[in-house]
Design an enzyme around this catalytic site. Structure first.
Site, mmCIF file in Angstrom:
data_model
loop_
_atom_site.group_PDB
_atom_site.id
_atom_site.type_symbol
_atom_site.label_atom_id
_atom_site.label_comp_id
_atom_site.label_asym_id
_atom_site.label_seq_id
_atom_site.Cartn_x
_atom_site.Cartn_y
_atom_site.Cartn_z
ATOM 1 N N ASP A 8 0.775 -1.240 0.000
ATOM 2 C CA ASP A 8 0.000 0.000 0.000
ATOM 3 C C ASP A 8 0.816 1.305 0.000
ATOM 4 O OD1 ASP A 8 -1.223 -2.342 0.997
ATOM 5 O OD2 ASP A 8 -2.862 -1.203 1.887
ATOM 6 N N HIS A 69 -10.525 1.511 -0.377
ATOM 7 C CA HIS A 69 -10.583 2.937 -0.729
ATOM 8 C C HIS A 69 -10.655 3.169 -2.240
ATOM 9 C CE1 HIS A 69 -10.186 4.314 3.341
ATOM 10 N NE2 HIS A 69 -9.090 3.614 3.515
ATOM 11 N N HIS A 179 -0.973 -2.338 6.543
ATOM 12 C CA HIS A 179 0.168 -1.415 6.488
ATOM 13 C C HIS A 179 1.326 -1.842 7.391
ATOM 14 C CE1 HIS A 179 -2.267 2.207 4.691
ATOM 15 N NE2 HIS A 179 -2.539 1.053 4.123
HETATM 16 FE FE LIG Z 1 -7.147 -0.671 2.704
#
Ligand SMILES: [Fe+2]
Length: 267
Positions: A8, A69, A179
């Site tokens: 990400d 997202h 993350h």
């Molecule tokens: Fe996400």
């Protein structure tokens, strides 16, 4: 073939890390295919823009994957249907969802298929990713056994479950979204490479890429807080590199990629 996956990309700092390090990684690791998760790549950390999508490709990405997202930056509606290199989770319900959930690319004589799926635990209730994967993988395997899955999910159990569910039928399942890079890179039964989460690429000093103050405040008093992307200098870049036998589709090697102050680039 060798596949490089980068987790990400968060905000401007994430895009800068990609621009700085992805060409070097590609020069040194020599992957034949490079996949980047870009679902947090706008300056506000949500969604992707046309400009950033192009920057990721120019820096060396062959495929850009997304996640929860995907639709947060509305500009995506203007270009997602014009490209085969940007994919969003395949398990969105409904018939008219723009874009595609998987793509394929030619790598020398072989074909690599890339599937994007999203988990349902602590995330919106999309269609069952297991059932969608089942259907897609069965179809894709008629053409190629080399299949990479970016599973965008919150919990470790769901990610491991889908990896074991797809074991032997896909080359790799790599998790995204938390993350935080996990140190569990492995080849399940000498068949399917797996890493619970590849980790993020962006500002190292924040909390999962966001400025700490508002995140801490929310934990302290439970009031809603507006998260702002951290922009300070120290950066982190996370991912993994996976080798796959083109004939069998089985993975033979998985190695983490991690660049930050504690792990300076030294290839
Ligand atoms: Fe996400």
């Amino acid at each position: 073939m060798r596949i490089l996956f980068i987790g990400d990309v968060v905000g401007d700092r994430g895009v800068q890390m990609i621009q700085t390090y992805l060409p070097k990684l590609k020069r040194d690791l020599k992957p034949q295919a490079t996949i980047v998760n870009g679902e947090n790549s706008t300056p506000v950390g949500r969604g992707i823009s046309r400009k950033i999508y192009k920057q990721l490709l120019e820096s060396g990405a062959d495929v850009v994957t997304m996640g929860n997202h995907t639709w947060d930056n509305k500009e995506i509606y203007e270009f997602i249907d014009d490209t085969t290199k940007l994919i969003r989770p395949a398990n969105y319900p409904g018939k008219d969802v723009p874009g595609r959930g998987w793509t394929k690319l030619k790598v020398n004589q072989a074909t690599l298929a890339v599937i994007n799926l999203q988990g349902r635990v602590f995330l919106p209730p999309l269609d069952d990713p297991f059932a969608v994967a089942d259907k897609l993988v069965t179809e894709i395997r008629k053409e190629t056994p080399v299949i990479f899955v970016d599973f965008h999910g919150e919990v470790t159990s769901e990610k491991r479950a889908i990896a074991l569910y797809l074991k032997g039928r896909v080359s790799a399942v790599v998790g995204t979204h938390t993350h935080v890079q996990t140190s569990d890179g492995q080849i399940i039964d000498h068949q399917t490479a797996f890493m619970t989460d590849a980790g993020m690429t962006g500002p190292a000093a924040g909390i999962l890429g966001m400025q700490p103050a508002s995140v801490i405040q929310r934990f302290l008093d439970q009031r809603p807080a507006r998260y702002v992307v951290e922009t300070s200098e120290p950066g982190i870049m996370s991912g993994c590199v996976i080798d796959v036998n083109d004939e069998t589709g089985h993975a033979t090697k998985i190695k983490p990629v991690l660049i930050d102050d504690a792990h300076p680039y030294d290839l």
